[in-house]
Design a protein around this motif. Structure first.
Motif, mmCIF file in Angstrom:
data_model
loop_
_atom_site.group_PDB
_atom_site.id
_atom_site.type_symbol
_atom_site.label_atom_id
_atom_site.label_comp_id
_atom_site.label_asym_id
_atom_site.label_seq_id
_atom_site.Cartn_x
_atom_site.Cartn_y
_atom_site.Cartn_z
ATOM 1 N N VAL A 123 0.868 -1.184 0.000
ATOM 2 C CA VAL A 123 0.000 0.000 0.000
ATOM 3 C C VAL A 123 0.900 1.227 0.000
ATOM 4 C CG1 VAL A 123 -1.797 1.298 1.174
ATOM 5 C CG2 VAL A 123 -1.818 -1.208 1.279
ATOM 6 N N TYR A 124 0.771 2.033 -1.043
ATOM 7 C CA TYR A 124 1.575 3.252 -1.168
ATOM 8 C C TYR A 124 0.695 4.449 -0.801
ATOM 9 C CZ TYR A 124 4.863 0.276 -3.643
ATOM 10 O OH TYR A 124 5.741 -0.734 -3.970
ATOM 11 N N VAL A 125 1.100 5.158 0.235
ATOM 12 C CA VAL A 125 0.379 6.348 0.676
ATOM 13 C C VAL A 125 1.202 7.554 0.231
ATOM 14 C CG1 VAL A 125 -0.525 7.627 2.647
ATOM 15 C CG2 VAL A 125 -0.580 5.115 2.655
ATOM 16 N N ALA A 168 -1.293 5.921 7.389
ATOM 17 C CA ALA A 168 -0.173 4.971 7.466
ATOM 18 C C ALA A 168 -0.133 4.287 8.825
ATOM 19 C CB ALA A 168 1.145 5.693 7.182
ATOM 20 N N ILE A 169 -0.390 5.035 9.887
ATOM 21 C CA ILE A 169 -0.405 4.459 11.238
ATOM 22 C C ILE A 169 -1.539 3.447 11.364
ATOM 23 C CG2 ILE A 169 -0.817 4.988 13.664
ATOM 24 C CD1 ILE A 169 0.684 7.655 13.143
ATOM 25 N N ALA A 170 -2.715 3.780 10.834
ATOM 26 C CA ALA A 170 -3.852 2.856 10.900
ATOM 27 C C ALA A 170 -3.537 1.559 10.148
ATOM 28 C CB ALA A 170 -5.096 3.518 10.333
ATOM 29 N N LEU A 171 -2.905 1.678 8.992
ATOM 30 C CA LEU A 171 -2.587 0.492 8.185
ATOM 31 C C LEU A 171 -1.443 -0.319 8.772
ATOM 32 C CD1 LEU A 171 -2.816 2.095 4.632
ATOM 33 C CD2 LEU A 171 -4.472 0.549 5.684
ATOM 34 N N SER A 172 -0.622 0.294 9.618
ATOM 35 C CA SER A 172 0.540 -0.401 10.167
ATOM 36 C C SER A 172 0.158 -1.547 11.095
ATOM 37 C CB SER A 172 1.435 0.592 10.932
ATOM 38 O OG SER A 172 0.823 1.004 12.146
ATOM 39 N N LEU A 173 -1.089 -1.560 11.564
ATOM 40 C CA LEU A 173 -1.550 -2.610 12.466
ATOM 41 C C LEU A 173 -2.029 -3.853 11.715
ATOM 42 C CD1 LEU A 173 -3.599 -0.359 14.925
ATOM 43 C CD2 LEU A 173 -1.267 -1.220 15.228
ATOM 44 N N LEU A 215 -0.003 -5.713 6.094
ATOM 45 C CA LEU A 215 0.234 -5.085 4.803
ATOM 46 C C LEU A 215 1.627 -4.480 4.825
ATOM 47 C CD1 LEU A 215 -3.116 -3.079 4.496
ATOM 48 C CD2 LEU A 215 -2.555 -5.156 3.236
ATOM 49 N N ARG A 216 2.188 -4.225 3.661
ATOM 50 C CA ARG A 216 3.445 -3.480 3.584
ATOM 51 C C ARG A 216 3.098 -2.050 3.210
ATOM 52 N NH1 ARG A 216 8.852 -4.821 -0.070
ATOM 53 N NH2 ARG A 216 9.992 -2.918 0.492
ATOM 54 N N THR A 217 3.197 -1.148 4.178
ATOM 55 C CA THR A 217 2.778 0.236 3.985
ATOM 56 C C THR A 217 3.989 1.119 3.726
ATOM 57 O OG1 THR A 217 0.883 -0.106 5.449
ATOM 58 C CG2 THR A 217 1.536 2.164 5.013
ATOM 59 N N ILE A 218 3.955 1.848 2.607
ATOM 60 C CA ILE A 218 5.051 2.742 2.226
ATOM 61 C C ILE A 218 4.505 4.160 2.114
ATOM 62 C CG2 ILE A 218 6.850 3.244 0.530
ATOM 63 C CD1 ILE A 218 5.237 -0.125 0.324
ATOM 64 N N LEU A 219 5.049 5.053 2.907
ATOM 65 C CA LEU A 219 4.644 6.457 2.893
ATOM 66 C C LEU A 219 5.607 7.225 1.993
ATOM 67 C CD1 LEU A 219 2.683 8.550 4.128
ATOM 68 C CD2 LEU A 219 4.272 8.782 6.041
#
Length: 286
Positions: free
Chosen positions: A119-121, A132-137, A140-144
Motif C-alpha cells: 500500500v503506497y500512501v 499509514a499508522i492505521a494500516l501499520s496494524l 500489509l506493507r505500507t510505504i509512505l
C-alpha cells in the motif's frame, strides 16, 4: 518489520518454547489450520484465536515446558463446557521448538511477510500520517511516499516504510501487481500525475484520492484524456472513506479509508468462500 512481529527477536530471547498449531479445524472455529503460536515460560508470539481455547493451549504448553508428561495433541470441542460457543472442534498439536523447527518458522514468517500486499500512501501530511499508522496494524506493507524530506522525517513508526522521491509517479511504475495507491499530496498537479500512472497500470487493487465529488469530477475529465482506457477512471475512489460520515478530522478520514483499503488489498488473499467442514493442515515441523 515491527518488533511485535519479529519472530527472530522472540526466538533469540526465549531459551525454550513450544510451537502450538491448529492441526485440525472442524465446523466453526476461531482460526483455521494456518494458525500457530509460540509459548515460552512468560511470553507468547502469535495467536490461535484467543479466548478459552488459547488459555488452555498456553497452560498445556507450559506444562510441557516444565517437563510434565502431557499429550502432544489436544482435541477441544468449542462448546459451553469451555466457555466458547463457536460450535466447532479444534485439534491442537504441541511441539518443542528445536533448531529445525526454528528455521522453518523463520522461513515461513519471512515468506508470509514478503507476500503482503503493498500500500503506497502518497503524502505525509496529517491524513497521510494517520492513514499509514492505521494500516501499520494490519498485515500489509505500507510505504509512505513524499517529495518533502522534513515531512517524512517526522514519521517514527517502525512498521511504516518511507520513500523520499522527486518523482512519486515513478514509484507507481515500480510497484508490484495488486498494489494499492492512496493519493493525499499537497499539490493537485502531483495528484494528477500519480492518479494517471496508477489507473494506467490496470492491475492496481485500489486507487483512492482525498477530495470531494467536485474534485473527482474534475479529475475524471482530465484523466479520461490521459490514459489509454478512459473507463479505468471509474476505479478512482474519491473521496476516500466515503461520504456517509461528515467528519473531516484526519484520524476519522484515515480510519474510514483504512477499511476500504484493507478490504481491497486483502481480498485477493482470502480463502475460497466455501470452506470444507473439516480441514487438516500439515504441521510446520513436518
Amino acid at each position: 518489520m515491527p518488533s511485535r512481529e519479529d519472530i527472530r527477536a522472540f526466538l533469540n530471547r526465549e531459551a525454550a518454547s513450544i510451537l502450538v498449531e491448529v492441526a485440525v479445524a472442524a465446523g466453526s472455529t476461531p482460526r483455521d489450520t494456518d494458525a500457530w503460536m509460540l509459548v515460552s515460560k512468560n511470553h507468547i508470539f502469535g495467536t490461535i484465536g484467543g479466548g478459552q481455547l488459547e488459555y488452555m493451549a498456553i497452560e498445556h504448553a507450559r506444562k510441557l515446558l516444565q517437563g510434565a508428561s502431557a499429550d502432544c495433541e489436544l482435541t477441544i470441542p468449542l462448546g459451553p463446557e469451555i466457555g466458547q460457543c463457536c460450535g466447532g472442534r479444534v485439534a491442537l498439536a504441541f511441539k518443542p521448538v528445536d533448531r529445525q523447527t526454528r528455521a522453518v518458522l523463520i522461513e515461513r514468517s519471512d515468506r508470509e511477510i514478503a507476500r503482503r500486499p503493498h500500500v503506497y500512501v502518497f503524502g505525509a501530511g496529517h491524513v497521510g500520517d494517520a492513514l499509514a499508522i492505521a494500516l501499520s496494524l494490519v498485515p500489509l506493507r505500507t510505504i509512505l511516499v513524499d517529495t518533502r524530506e522534513h515531512e517524512l522525517s517526522a514519521v517514527d513508526v517502525p512498521s511504516i516504510e518511507t520513500c523520499l522521491t522527486a518523482m512519486p509517479e515513478a514509484v507507481v511504475r515500480d510497484a508490484p501487481p495488486g498494489s494499492a495507491f492512496v493519493i493525499l499530496t499537497h499539490d493537485h498537479a502531483l495528484d494528477f500525475l500519480i492518479a494517471a500512472e496508477a489507473l494506467g497500470r490496470k492491475d492496481a487493487c485500489y486507487v483512492g484520492m482525498i477530495g470531494s465529488k467536485t474534485k473527482r469530477a474534475t479529475f475524471k475529465s482530465w484523466l479520461s484524456r490521459e490514459i489509454e482506457r478512459p473507463e479505468l477512471v471509474e476505479k478512482l475512489v474519491c473521496p476516500i472513506g466515503g461520504a456517509s460520515v461528515k467528519d473531516k478530522r484526519p484520524a476519522v478520514i484515515a480510519a474510514l479509508a483504512a477499511a476500504e483499503i484493507i478490504t481491497a488489498a486483502l481480498k485477493g488473499n482470502q480463502r475460497q468462500e466455501e470452506i470444507p467442514s473439516s480441514r487438516q493442515g500439515r504441521p510446520i515441523g513436518a
